[in-house]
Design an enzyme around this catalytic site. Structure first.
Site, short mmCIF file in Angstrom:
data_model
loop_
_atom_site.label_atom_id
_atom_site.label_comp_id
_atom_site.label_asym_id
_atom_site.label_seq_id
_atom_site.Cartn_x
_atom_site.Cartn_y
_atom_site.Cartn_z
N PRO A 38 3.56 -32.38 42.99
CA PRO A 38 3.27 -33.09 41.74
C PRO A 38 3.63 -32.24 40.52
O PRO A 38 3.62 -31.01 40.61
CB PRO A 38 1.75 -33.31 41.79
CG PRO A 38 1.23 -32.29 42.75
CD PRO A 38 2.33 -32.01 43.72
N ASP A 39 3.93 -32.89 39.37
CA ASP A 39 4.10 -32.10 38.15
C ASP A 39 2.72 -31.87 37.54
O ASP A 39 1.69 -32.13 38.19
CB ASP A 39 5.11 -32.76 37.18
CG ASP A 39 4.59 -34.04 36.55
OD1 ASP A 39 3.43 -34.42 36.81
OD2 ASP A 39 5.34 -34.66 35.78
N PHE A 40 2.66 -31.37 36.33
CA PHE A 40 1.36 -31.02 35.74
C PHE A 40 0.81 -32.11 34.85
O PHE A 40 -0.37 -32.43 34.90
CB PHE A 40 1.49 -29.70 34.94
CG PHE A 40 1.82 -28.54 35.82
CD1 PHE A 40 0.81 -27.83 36.45
CD2 PHE A 40 3.13 -28.17 36.05
CE1 PHE A 40 1.11 -26.78 37.30
CE2 PHE A 40 3.45 -27.12 36.90
CZ PHE A 40 2.42 -26.40 37.52
N ARG A 41 1.67 -32.68 33.99
CA ARG A 41 1.15 -33.48 32.89
C ARG A 41 1.49 -34.96 32.94
O ARG A 41 1.21 -35.68 31.99
CB ARG A 41 1.61 -32.88 31.55
CG ARG A 41 1.04 -31.49 31.35
CD ARG A 41 1.50 -30.79 30.09
NE ARG A 41 0.93 -29.45 30.03
CZ ARG A 41 1.44 -28.39 30.66
NH1 ARG A 41 2.52 -28.51 31.39
NH2 ARG A 41 0.83 -27.22 30.56
N ASN A 112 9.26 -23.34 37.40
CA ASN A 112 8.64 -23.69 38.67
C ASN A 112 8.39 -22.47 39.55
O ASN A 112 9.15 -21.51 39.54
CB ASN A 112 9.50 -24.71 39.41
CG ASN A 112 9.64 -25.99 38.62
OD1 ASN A 112 8.89 -26.20 37.66
ND2 ASN A 112 10.56 -26.85 39.00
N ASP A 114 7.83 -22.90 42.88
CA ASP A 114 7.94 -23.37 44.26
C ASP A 114 9.10 -22.75 45.05
O ASP A 114 9.28 -23.05 46.23
CB ASP A 114 8.07 -24.92 44.26
CG ASP A 114 9.19 -25.42 43.36
OD1 ASP A 114 10.23 -24.73 43.23
OD2 ASP A 114 9.03 -26.52 42.77
N HIS A 131 7.93 -18.25 35.06
CA HIS A 131 6.48 -18.15 35.25
C HIS A 131 6.17 -17.52 36.60
O HIS A 131 5.12 -17.78 37.18
CB HIS A 131 5.82 -19.53 35.11
CG HIS A 131 5.92 -20.09 33.72
ND1 HIS A 131 5.73 -21.41 33.42
CD2 HIS A 131 6.18 -19.48 32.54
CE1 HIS A 131 5.88 -21.61 32.12
NE2 HIS A 131 6.17 -20.45 31.56
N CYS A 139 -2.08 -7.12 44.65
CA CYS A 139 -3.53 -6.94 44.63
C CYS A 139 -3.98 -6.77 43.18
O CYS A 139 -3.45 -5.92 42.46
CB CYS A 139 -3.93 -5.72 45.45
SG CYS A 139 -5.65 -5.24 45.18
N CYS A 142 -5.65 -2.89 42.99
CA CYS A 142 -4.88 -1.63 43.10
C CYS A 142 -3.38 -1.83 42.94
O CYS A 142 -2.61 -0.89 43.06
CB CYS A 142 -5.18 -0.96 44.45
SG CYS A 142 -4.40 -1.81 45.85
N CYS A 163 -6.97 -7.26 49.81
CA CYS A 163 -6.06 -6.13 49.98
C CYS A 163 -6.44 -5.27 51.18
O CYS A 163 -7.61 -4.92 51.37
CB CYS A 163 -6.08 -5.29 48.71
SG CYS A 163 -4.92 -3.94 48.74
P1 OAD Z 1 4.96 -30.89 32.98
O1 OAD Z 1 4.16 -31.60 34.01
O2 OAD Z 1 4.31 -30.50 31.72
O3 OAD Z 1 6.25 -31.76 32.60
C1 OAD Z 1 7.04 -32.39 33.58
C2 OAD Z 1 7.99 -33.35 32.90
O4 OAD Z 1 8.83 -33.91 33.89
C3 OAD Z 1 7.28 -34.51 32.21
O5 OAD Z 1 7.90 -34.78 30.97
C4 OAD Z 1 7.48 -35.67 33.18
O6 OAD Z 1 7.47 -36.92 32.53
C5 OAD Z 1 8.82 -35.33 33.75
N1 OAD Z 1 9.10 -35.90 35.09
C6 OAD Z 1 8.26 -36.02 36.14
N2 OAD Z 1 8.88 -36.58 37.19
C7 OAD Z 1 10.16 -36.80 36.80
C8 OAD Z 1 11.31 -37.37 37.43
N3 OAD Z 1 11.29 -37.80 38.69
N4 OAD Z 1 12.45 -37.46 36.70
C9 OAD Z 1 12.50 -37.03 35.42
N5 OAD Z 1 11.46 -36.49 34.78
C10 OAD Z 1 10.31 -36.37 35.44
O7 OAD Z 1 5.61 -29.63 33.73
P2 OAD Z 1 6.29 -28.33 33.07
O8 OAD Z 1 6.97 -28.68 31.80
O9 OAD Z 1 7.10 -27.70 34.14
O10 OAD Z 1 2.56 -23.15 34.34
O11 OAD Z 1 5.02 -27.44 32.78
C11 OAD Z 1 5.16 -26.15 32.26
C12 OAD Z 1 4.12 -25.21 32.79
O12 OAD Z 1 2.82 -25.78 32.65
C13 OAD Z 1 4.23 -24.91 34.26
O13 OAD Z 1 5.16 -23.89 34.54
C14 OAD Z 1 2.82 -24.52 34.65
C15 OAD Z 1 2.00 -25.42 33.77
O14 OAD Z 1 0.83 -24.88 33.29
C16 OAD Z 1 2.29 -22.29 35.36
O15 OAD Z 1 2.34 -22.59 36.53
C17 OAD Z 1 1.93 -20.92 34.95
#
Ligand code: OAD
Length: 288
Positions: A38-41, A112, A114, A131, A139, A142, A163
């Protein structure tokens, strides 16, 4: 002569005829959604809307270093779900590889963790995991270093990896948490971005800074292509728009540099690969 804004199509044509030779990629979670991560937002499916079971004070706490040292369990529960090995690269990841194979890739900057860019064969010197990633771990007590495989067994058994040397520290994957510095490689952008002739931004909301602000670091003449399912702006995660950040120029009359393709990035990239004339190469890659 008034120069026109580029388009998705004109950029693919440009790649095909050799007009772009220093292409930089900026990628985010959206490119891995098709592989099952899954994405984040994203409003319903994004990780930050599905963290209820972890009882976090706020969603981003799962990646907050202060919170982690006190309560590592939520992060490791998530890590178990997301651990590398269970996911395959997508067409977008293979596209990065095609850019590399055709000698037009300057660098991939991904947010990403992953490791799917590596899995697709993007070479270490062409890849900036901005990131960090799950590939290595350290660890927190240490600083002893570990490989992803060393802690996998514990993570898969929902055990917090400790550790072997200092016997007390938690072993944390080398993912950059909020409150931590970015990996050294991230700073390569300072010399990379001014040299780019094309920037392709895919699957990111650009809401995490400083990463998002990098779209401003390419020359004014550099074309920029956004491939995402929604339009995005450079905001920080609180929705605050820094007045110094300009963002894309899509809707402006004098736009001479920005193009967008709004829709599923996998579908768009397959179309793009075809327009670049790389369909055969792409099919060959999939067979390997
Ligand atoms: P976001 O979840 O903020 O943004 C993902 C974007 O991809 C959104 O605009 C979605 O609409 C879009 N999206 C999702 N599925 C899609 C698809 N099939 N085709 C086209 N667009 C699609 O993720 P990031 O911008 O990567 O930090 O988030 C940035 C950082 O926030 C991450 O690196 C993470 C998080 O906190 C850490 O892990 C430290």
């Amino acid at each position: 002569i008034k120069s026109k804004a580029p388009t998705f199509k004109s950029i693919a044509k440009g790649i095909r005829n050799g007009s772009y030779r220093k292409i930089i990629i900026m990628a985010g979670a959206g490119i891995s959604v098709a592989s099952g991560i899954p994405d984040f937002r994203s409003p319903k499916t994004g990780l930050y809307n599905n963290l209820k079971k972890y009882n976090l004070p706020y969603p981003e706490a799962i990646f907050d270093i202060q919170y982690f040292v006190e309560k590592p369990q939520p992060f490791f529960t998530l890590a178990k779900e997301l651990y590398p090995g269970n996911f395959e690269p997508t067409p977008v990841h293979h596209f990065f590889r095609l850019l590399q194979d055709n000698n037009v890739l300057k660098r991939v900057y991904t947010q990403n963790i992953d490791t799917l860019e590596r899995r697709a064969g993007v070479l270490p010197h062409k890849l900036v995991e901005s990131h960090g990633s799950f590939a290595n771990a350290t660890c927190v007590n240490c600083s002893e270093e570990y490989d992803c495989e060393d802690i996998k067994k514990d993570v898969m058994k929902s055990k917090i990896p400790r550790c072997k040397y200092c016997k007390e520290g938690i072993i944390k994957p080398n993912i950059t948490f909020f409150g931590e510095g970015l990996p050294e490689k991230f700073w390569w952008y300072e010399s990379d971005f001014p040299k780019a002739d094309l920037l392709i931004v895919l699957g990111t909301s650009l809401s995490v800074l400083p990463f998002g602000s990098l779209i401003e670091k390419v020359p004014k003449t550099c074309h920029r292509l956004l491939i995402n399912n929604v339009e995005v702006a450079v905001n920080n995660s609180l929705g605050y728009k820094d007045p110094k950040l300009q963002g894309f120029k899509f809707n402006e009359k004098n736009n001479t540099r920005d193009a967008k393709k709004i829709g599923d990035c996998q579908k768009s990239i397959l179309e793009f690969i075809q327009m670049c004339g790389w369909e055969k190469q792409y099919k060959k890659l999939l067979k390997k």
